[in-house]
Enzyme design. Structure first.
Site, PDB file in Angstrom:
ATOM      1  N   PRO A  90       0.817  -1.222   0.000  1.00  0.00           N
ATOM      2  CA  PRO A  90       0.000   0.000   0.000  1.00  0.00           C
ATOM      3  C   PRO A  90       0.850   1.271   0.000  1.00  0.00           C
ATOM      4  O   PRO A  90       0.352   2.342  -0.325  1.00  0.00           O
ATOM      5  CB  PRO A  90      -0.807  -0.105   1.299  1.00  0.00           C
ATOM      6  CG  PRO A  90      -0.698  -1.517   1.750  1.00  0.00           C
ATOM      7  CD  PRO A  90       0.589  -2.047   1.199  1.00  0.00           C
ATOM      8  N   GLU A 117       1.134  -7.865   8.575  1.00  0.00           N
ATOM      9  CA  GLU A 117       1.187  -6.395   8.603  1.00  0.00           C
ATOM     10  C   GLU A 117       2.165  -5.839   7.580  1.00  0.00           C
ATOM     11  O   GLU A 117       2.137  -4.657   7.242  1.00  0.00           O
ATOM     12  CB  GLU A 117       1.544  -5.893   9.998  1.00  0.00           C
ATOM     13  CG  GLU A 117       0.374  -5.901  10.973  1.00  0.00           C
ATOM     14  CD  GLU A 117      -0.896  -5.276  10.413  1.00  0.00           C
ATOM     15  OE1 GLU A 117      -0.904  -4.048  10.204  1.00  0.00           O
ATOM     16  OE2 GLU A 117      -1.872  -6.016  10.187  1.00  0.00           O
ATOM     17  N   ARG A 155      -0.034  -8.854 -21.529  1.00  0.00           N
ATOM     18  CA  ARG A 155      -0.818  -8.484 -22.715  1.00  0.00           C
ATOM     19  C   ARG A 155      -0.134  -7.425 -23.568  1.00  0.00           C
ATOM     20  O   ARG A 155      -0.569  -7.135 -24.673  1.00  0.00           O
ATOM     21  CB  ARG A 155      -2.234  -8.051 -22.317  1.00  0.00           C
ATOM     22  CG  ARG A 155      -2.296  -6.859 -21.394  1.00  0.00           C
ATOM     23  CD  ARG A 155      -3.664  -6.731 -20.770  1.00  0.00           C
ATOM     24  NE  ARG A 155      -4.725  -6.627 -21.768  1.00  0.00           N
ATOM     25  CZ  ARG A 155      -4.933  -5.570 -22.554  1.00  0.00           C
ATOM     26  NH1 ARG A 155      -4.154  -4.519 -22.428  1.00  0.00           N
ATOM     27  NH2 ARG A 155      -5.911  -5.557 -23.424  1.00  0.00           N
ATOM     28  N   ASP A 170      -1.909   0.958 -29.444  1.00  0.00           N
ATOM     29  CA  ASP A 170      -1.339   2.289 -29.631  1.00  0.00           C
ATOM     30  C   ASP A 170      -2.227   3.129 -30.538  1.00  0.00           C
ATOM     31  O   ASP A 170      -1.780   3.783 -31.453  1.00  0.00           O
ATOM     32  CB  ASP A 170       0.116   2.252 -30.103  1.00  0.00           C
ATOM     33  CG  ASP A 170       0.412   1.127 -31.054  1.00  0.00           C
ATOM     34  OD1 ASP A 170       1.142   1.340 -32.013  1.00  0.00           O
ATOM     35  OD2 ASP A 170      -0.084   0.001 -30.819  1.00  0.00           O
TER      36      ASP A 170
HETATM   37  C1  9D3 Z   1      -5.158  -3.005   7.735  1.00  0.00           C
HETATM   38  C2  9D3 Z   1      -3.692  -3.167   7.904  1.00  0.00           C
HETATM   39  N1  9D3 Z   1      -3.020  -1.892   7.687  1.00  0.00           N
HETATM   40  C3  9D3 Z   1      -2.736  -1.291   8.976  1.00  0.00           C
HETATM   41  C4  9D3 Z   1      -2.860   0.175   8.959  1.00  0.00           C
HETATM   42  C5  9D3 Z   1      -1.766  -2.047   6.942  1.00  0.00           C
HETATM   43  C6  9D3 Z   1      -1.769  -3.048   5.852  1.00  0.00           C
HETATM   44  C7  9D3 Z   1      -0.910  -4.126   5.894  1.00  0.00           C
HETATM   45  C8  9D3 Z   1      -0.894  -5.055   4.858  1.00  0.00           C
HETATM   46  C9  9D3 Z   1      -2.619  -2.923   4.769  1.00  0.00           C
HETATM   47  C10 9D3 Z   1      -2.611  -3.857   3.742  1.00  0.00           C
HETATM   48  C11 9D3 Z   1      -1.762  -4.931   3.796  1.00  0.00           C
HETATM   49  C12 9D3 Z   1      -1.741  -5.926   2.688  1.00  0.00           C
HETATM   50  N2  9D3 Z   1      -1.801  -5.289   1.390  1.00  0.00           N
HETATM   51  C13 9D3 Z   1      -0.978  -5.588   0.389  1.00  0.00           C
HETATM   52  O1  9D3 Z   1      -0.136  -6.458   0.525  1.00  0.00           O
HETATM   53  C14 9D3 Z   1      -1.047  -4.833  -0.837  1.00  0.00           C
HETATM   54  C15 9D3 Z   1      -1.910  -3.766  -1.237  1.00  0.00           C
HETATM   55  C16 9D3 Z   1      -3.013  -3.111  -0.598  1.00  0.00           C
HETATM   56  O2  9D3 Z   1      -3.461  -3.447   0.514  1.00  0.00           O
HETATM   57  N3  9D3 Z   1      -3.596  -2.073  -1.246  1.00  0.00           N
HETATM   58  C17 9D3 Z   1      -3.224  -1.657  -2.469  1.00  0.00           C
HETATM   59  N4  9D3 Z   1      -2.218  -2.229  -3.124  1.00  0.00           N
HETATM   60  C18 9D3 Z   1      -1.584  -3.275  -2.504  1.00  0.00           C
HETATM   61  S1  9D3 Z   1      -0.295  -4.113  -3.147  1.00  0.00           S
HETATM   62  C19 9D3 Z   1      -0.139  -5.102  -1.846  1.00  0.00           C
END
Ligand code: 9D3
Length: 248
Positions: A90, A117, A155, A170
């Site tokens: 994230p 986490e 793709r 394109d």
């Molecule tokens: C609810 C947990 N959060 C605490 C504030 C942190 C958190 C930890 C691990 C939030 C998401 C994750 C797991 N997410 C991913 O591995 C992830 C992800 C995402 O959650 N949102 C957008 N893109 C991606 S890419 C990998």
């Protein structure tokens, strides 16, 4: 192109990737996909891949060493120059078409899918080249993001889509939302197909589609037009769209 995914859920990645465009690309030998499970790179009898966070708090953190050893195996599998290690999280930069376009020339893309986490920051700092995100929302782990990246890049590879599709990629509509699509019948429950599409005039159809693409982008995603320079023709078509809207 070769994708290596580091994941605690290898079957989730492999089961999904066998479908559709990616599945065909793999079958035809245009894409290689390997998954490495950090659990296979543990050395304790419980195969521990996670541990409690220093400083306390909820949740668990993925350990450095199993991730490092899984990535090393992926790297040793081919001696590639054009390799990139990407952590899906994230905190990453948003995945866009431009980012995928810029990645298509890599020989090997190693994708790290986290769980819990997150992963030990030292692994991100010292072993990952980039951090990519699907967007500002929460999902449970990186596997779905890895699958999105694999699909989006596959793709773009030569020969993965047919000639017709790749020519479309394109086209002049890039950076705009798609125009609306219709198929038979010509009338369904009193709803008719726009007249321009029935004309048979290729140029008129192309103009109508471009106008709709511009108008819909202006209506639904005005942010996409902010940095876009419109040609004189495009500007005129968008103005036509706005005028026609008033008479609807
Ligand atoms: C609810 C947990 N959060 C605490 C504030 C942190 C958190 C930890 C691990 C939030 C998401 C994750 C797991 N997410 C991913 O591995 C992830 C992800 C995402 O959650 N949102 C957008 N893109 C991606 S890419 C990998």
């Amino acid at each position: 192109m070769r994708f290596d995914v580091v994941s605690l859920f290898p079957e989730m990645v492999l089961q999904s990737a066998i479908n559709g465009v990616t599945g065909r690309a793999i079958t035809e030998g245009l894409v290689d996909l390997f998954v490495w499970n950090p659990r296979d790179y543990t050395d304790d009898k419980h195969k521990t891949v996670d541990d409690r966070p220093y400083g306390g708090g909820a949740g668990m953190v993925m350990k450095y060493q199993p991730l490092k050893d899984a990535v090393e195996s992926a790297k040793q599998a081919i001696k590639s120059q054009a390799v990139k290690v990407v952590y899906l999280s994230p905190q990453g930069k948003p995945i866009t078409q431009r980012l995928l376009n810029e990645s298509v020339d890599l020989e090997q893309l190693i994708l790290i899918a986290g769980r819990y986490e997150g992963i030990d920051e030292r692994f991100i700092e010292h072993e990952c080249d980039e951090e990519w995100s699907l967007g500002d929302f929460v999902i449970s782990g990186g596997e779905l993001a890895a699958l999105v990246v694999i699909d989006g890049i596959s793709r773009l590879l030569p020969d993965v889509l047919g000639d017709e599709q790749s020519a479309k990629q394109d086209s002049h509509m890039n950076g705009l939302l798609d125009y609306p699509h219709y198929t038979r019948p010509e009338e369904v429950e009193n709803h008719v197909v726009p007249k321009a599409l029935l004309s048979g005039h290729h140029q008129q159809i192309e103009q109508w589609r471009l106008k709709q693409a511009l108008g819909r982008t202006w209506q639904k995603r005005p942010d996409l037009l902010v940095d876009k320079v419109l040609t004189t023709e495009q500007h005129a078509l968008l103005e036509e769209f706005k005028i026609e809207l008033k008479y609807k």
